[in-house]
Design an enzyme around this catalytic site. Structure first.
Site, short mmCIF file in Angstrom:
data_model
loop_
_atom_site.label_atom_id
_atom_site.label_comp_id
_atom_site.label_asym_id
_atom_site.label_seq_id
_atom_site.Cartn_x
_atom_site.Cartn_y
_atom_site.Cartn_z
N ARG A 109 71.26 27.05 50.46
CA ARG A 109 72.17 28.00 49.80
C ARG A 109 71.80 29.39 50.30
O ARG A 109 70.62 29.75 50.32
CB ARG A 109 72.03 27.94 48.28
CG ARG A 109 72.75 29.08 47.60
CD ARG A 109 72.83 28.93 46.12
NE ARG A 109 73.78 27.91 45.74
CZ ARG A 109 74.16 27.67 44.49
NH1 ARG A 109 73.68 28.39 43.51
NH2 ARG A 109 75.04 26.71 44.21
N HIS A 137 81.33 25.09 48.96
CA HIS A 137 80.29 24.42 48.16
C HIS A 137 80.74 22.95 48.03
O HIS A 137 81.19 22.52 46.97
CB HIS A 137 80.19 25.12 46.80
CG HIS A 137 79.02 24.73 45.96
ND1 HIS A 137 78.18 23.66 46.26
CD2 HIS A 137 78.55 25.26 44.79
CE1 HIS A 137 77.26 23.58 45.32
NE2 HIS A 137 77.45 24.53 44.43
#
Ligand code: NCD
Length: 311
Positions: A109, A137
């Site tokens: 991330r 995502h």
């Protein structure tokens, strides 16, 4: 059955097919059954997952940790970049290369859009994108569709409303791609004009002959929707703090709003929820975020890690 995920990167929902997703969901359902029956699974014993989190996370991080450990694997958890050699001036590429030599898969991330793709270019082990800035995502969208399919067997007749920060919200950027892939019947986009879904994503969906409408009338949009997906205004992407303050409460779901949502509809949210869903709504039987999305996220990630790491 051929396993399409074996040793593959998961960067964007654009790269997934319906057939791939069917295999993933079948594996996730099987794992969910085994876990809820209290059976232990240790198929990934001896495997290591590196978690490189350059941005804050509660759910996604712990969901991957729980997934890997429930499969008997180990983790290298990096949540505080100030403890890595990046602060000494090491490049992002060198950091990724190092972790790729220590582990079997990397979950990353990072605040920069495109970072997961860049990581996959230098890594010789699979990379999973757990959020690249306002980009995508994909594992969140997969768990969202898995949850939707538990309630509605046929995606093609669904009317889905995406609401909130559609400009910066990476979960909806991934989800809308999957809604296109499954060819839902209609997509309604509810956001302030400053936070509308990027044009290119809207036109990609329209080219699939799916009806897309944009509105600010939430009550009207949800009056005959099947799925209402709320998102948080993404404070960290604003350069002007006043802009955030002005927009943060644009759309708030209260028990009153829920009166407009059909009885058989479901309310979803990737979480964290800040202002956009009132606490009193949590106990409504249509609210899925705590009850179903969180556990399903773990099962989807268990399935994904198993398929990536075992033939
Ligand atoms: C989301 C994210 O990080 O994009 N959270 C999550 O992973 N469930 C949504 C958000 O932060 O608003």
């Amino acid at each position: 059955m051929k396993n399409p995920f074996y040793q593959k990167d998961i960067i964007s929902c654009n790269e997934l097919t319906k057939e791939d997703i069917a295999i993933l969901f079948e594996t996730a359902s099987d794992i969910r059954k085994r876990v809820t029956e209290g059976k232990s699974i240790d198929t990934l014993a001896g495997k290591i997952l590196s978690l490189l989190f350059f941005e804050p996370s509660s759910r996604t991080f712990s969901s991957f940790v729980s997934a890997m450990q429930r499969l008997g694997g180990g983790i290298i958890p990096i949540t505080d970049v100030s403890h890595t050699s990046l602060v000494k001036g090491e490049t992002f590429e060198d950091t990724v290369t190092t972790f790729s030599r220590l582990s079997d898969t990397i979950v990353i991330r990072h605040p920069r859009e495109g970072s997961a793709k860049d990581a996959s270019a230098v890594s010789d082990i699979p990379v999973i994108n757990a959020g690249d800035g306002a980009g995508e995502h994909p594992t969140q969208a997969l768990l969202d569709v898995f949850t939707i399919l538990d309630h509605f067997k046929d995606m093609s007749s669904l009317r889905v409303t995406l609401a909130g920060d559609l400009l910066y919200g990476r979960t909806v950027h991934s989800l809308i791609r999957l809604l296109g892939l499954f060819h839902v019947s209609e997509i309604r986009l509810v956001s302030p004009t400053e936070l509308q879904m990027p044009e290119d994503l809207v036109s990609t969906i329209q080219q699939l002959s799916i009806s897309v409408s944009q509105t600010q009338d939430l009550a009207d949009a949800i009056s005959d929707t099947d799925v209402l997906y709320m998102t948080r205004v993404q404070k960290e992407r604003f350069t002007d703090p006043l802009g955030y303050e002005r927009l943060k409460d644009s759309f708030v779901i209260t028990p009153e709003t829920m009166k407009h949502l059909p009885k058989n509809a479901i309310l979803m949210h990737p979480l964290p929820r800040i202002h956009e869903i009132a606490k009193e709504v949590d106990s409504d039987s249509r609210s899925m975020y705590f009850r179903e999305q969180i556990p399903n996220g773990m099962y989807i990630r268990m399935a994904l890690l198993s398929l990536i790491l075992k033939k």
